[in-house]
Design a protein around this motif. Structure first.
Motif, PDB file in Angstrom:
ATOM      1  N   LYS A   3       0.821  -1.217   0.000  1.00 43.34           N
ATOM      2  CA  LYS A   3       0.000   0.000   0.000  1.00 43.34           C
ATOM      3  C   LYS A   3       0.855   1.268   0.000  1.00 43.34           C
ATOM      4  N   LEU A   4       2.162   1.105   0.123  1.00 33.10           N
ATOM      5  CA  LEU A   4       3.062   2.252  -0.008  1.00 33.10           C
ATOM      6  C   LEU A   4       3.451   2.386  -1.478  1.00 33.10           C
ATOM      7  N   SER A   5       3.487   3.588  -1.962  1.00 33.14           N
ATOM      8  CA  SER A   5       3.822   3.814  -3.369  1.00 33.14           C
ATOM      9  C   SER A   5       5.307   3.551  -3.626  1.00 33.14           C
ATOM     10  N   VAL A   6       5.632   3.377  -4.885  1.00 36.56           N
ATOM     11  CA  VAL A   6       7.030   3.198  -5.287  1.00 36.56           C
ATOM     12  C   VAL A   6       7.818   4.458  -4.932  1.00 36.56           C
ATOM     13  N   GLN A   7       7.192   5.617  -5.080  1.00 33.65           N
ATOM     14  CA  GLN A   7       7.866   6.880  -4.746  1.00 33.65           C
ATOM     15  C   GLN A   7       8.206   6.934  -3.248  1.00 33.65           C
ATOM     16  N   ASP A   8       7.274   6.493  -2.400  1.00 32.06           N
ATOM     17  CA  ASP A   8       7.543   6.450  -0.961  1.00 32.06           C
ATOM     18  C   ASP A   8       8.729   5.530  -0.680  1.00 32.06           C
ATOM     19  N   LYS A   9       8.750   4.394  -1.329  1.00 34.67           N
ATOM     20  CA  LYS A   9       9.827   3.426  -1.106  1.00 34.67           C
ATOM     21  C   LYS A   9      11.157   3.954  -1.641  1.00 34.67           C
ATOM     22  N   LYS A  10      11.125   4.693  -2.737  1.00 37.76           N
ATOM     23  CA  LYS A  10      12.354   5.302  -3.255  1.00 37.76           C
ATOM     24  C   LYS A  10      12.898   6.326  -2.260  1.00 37.76           C
ATOM     25  N   ARG A  11      11.994   7.094  -1.656  1.00 37.08           N
ATOM     26  CA  ARG A  11      12.437   8.063  -0.641  1.00 37.08           C
ATOM     27  C   ARG A  11      13.003   7.335   0.583  1.00 37.08           C
ATOM     28  N   MET A  12      12.427   6.194   0.912  1.00 38.32           N
ATOM     29  CA  MET A  12      12.963   5.391   2.018  1.00 38.32           C
ATOM     30  C   MET A  12      14.378   4.917   1.685  1.00 38.32           C
ATOM     31  N   VAL A  13      14.587   4.463   0.448  1.00 42.54           N
ATOM     32  CA  VAL A  13      15.916   4.014   0.013  1.00 42.54           C
ATOM     33  C   VAL A  13      16.902   5.177   0.093  1.00 42.54           C
ATOM     34  N   ASP A  14      16.489   6.359  -0.313  1.00 41.95           N
ATOM     35  CA  ASP A  14      17.360   7.538  -0.226  1.00 41.95           C
ATOM     36  C   ASP A  14      17.795   7.792   1.212  1.00 41.95           C
ATOM     37  N   GLU A  15      16.880   7.604   2.153  1.00 44.36           N
ATOM     38  CA  GLU A  15      17.199   7.819   3.570  1.00 44.36           C
ATOM     39  C   GLU A  15      18.186   6.780   4.094  1.00 44.36           C
ATOM     40  N   LEU A  16      18.196   5.597   3.494  1.00 41.99           N
ATOM     41  CA  LEU A  16      19.146   4.554   3.902  1.00 41.99           C
ATOM     42  C   LEU A  16      20.580   4.989   3.651  1.00 41.99           C
ATOM     43  N   LYS A  17      20.771   5.859   2.680  1.00 42.49           N
ATOM     44  CA  LYS A  17      22.116   6.296   2.280  1.00 42.49           C
ATOM     45  C   LYS A  17      22.710   7.322   3.238  1.00 42.49           C
ATOM     46  N   ILE A  18      21.866   7.931   4.067  1.00 43.00           N
ATOM     47  CA  ILE A  18      22.353   8.941   5.020  1.00 43.00           C
ATOM     48  C   ILE A  18      22.899   8.225   6.239  1.00 43.00           C
TER      49      ILE A  18
END
Length: 160
Positions: free
Chosen positions: A100-115
């Motif tokens: 139920k989470l969008s691909v865009q939400d998950k992409k933003r989550m992946v971006d946060e993993l890099k910090i």
């Protein structure tokens, strides 16, 4: 949940027992809370992958419920704030599997993993409820969230 069901049943059968006006008002208010807020999250609770999204949405709904009944909203918020395990830096990773989470939400989550986050991640997240409406699931993700995949023995390669 048992208390909520009791309130609902006693409200439905209110003509079969004597209650004061105050008791009736309290039962009605708990029934309203149960129907508007609680029951949805109770039925969704077994789906662990959706727990981070559900917990965040529950906090937002409780904050909004403050307009309907501030007393119940305050008590419920205080209670749920002690149970935010799924918004911790590690367990928020369940959300990667939430359809139920969008691909865009998950992409933003992946971006946060890099910090890079150098601090130890707490088991429970503390949240300022005054700013809860602006929060998104990716706000809870840090580089520490990758530990979820290590602990579970799941390759995190799919995140690339």
């Amino acid at each position: 949940m048992a208390k909520a069901l009791y309130c609902l049943i006693t409200f439905l059968f209110k003509h079969q027992c004597q209650r004061t006006k105050k008791e009736e008002k309290v039962v009605r208010e708990i029934c309203i809370f149960t129907v508007i807020i609680y029951i949805k999250y109770w039925f969704q609770a077994p789906a662990g992958w959706s727990a981070p999204r559900n917990d965040l949405q529950l906090l937002k709904n409780l904050k909004d419920f403050d307009r309907i009944n501030p007393e119940i909203a305050t008590v419920a918020l205080k209670k749920i704030l002690g149970h935010l395990w799924y918004l911790s830096e590690e367990l928020v990773s369940f959300a990667f599997f939430d359809d139920k989470l969008s691909v865009q939400d998950k992409k933003r989550m992946v971006d946060e993993l890099k910090i890079e986050d150098t601090k130890d991640c707490p088991k429970r997240k503390s949240i300022d409820v005054e700013h809860i409406r602006e929060k998104k699931i990716e706000d809870f993700v840090t580089s520490n969230s990758l530990r979820f995949f290590q602990i579970m023995g799941i390759s995190s390669e799919f995140l690339k």
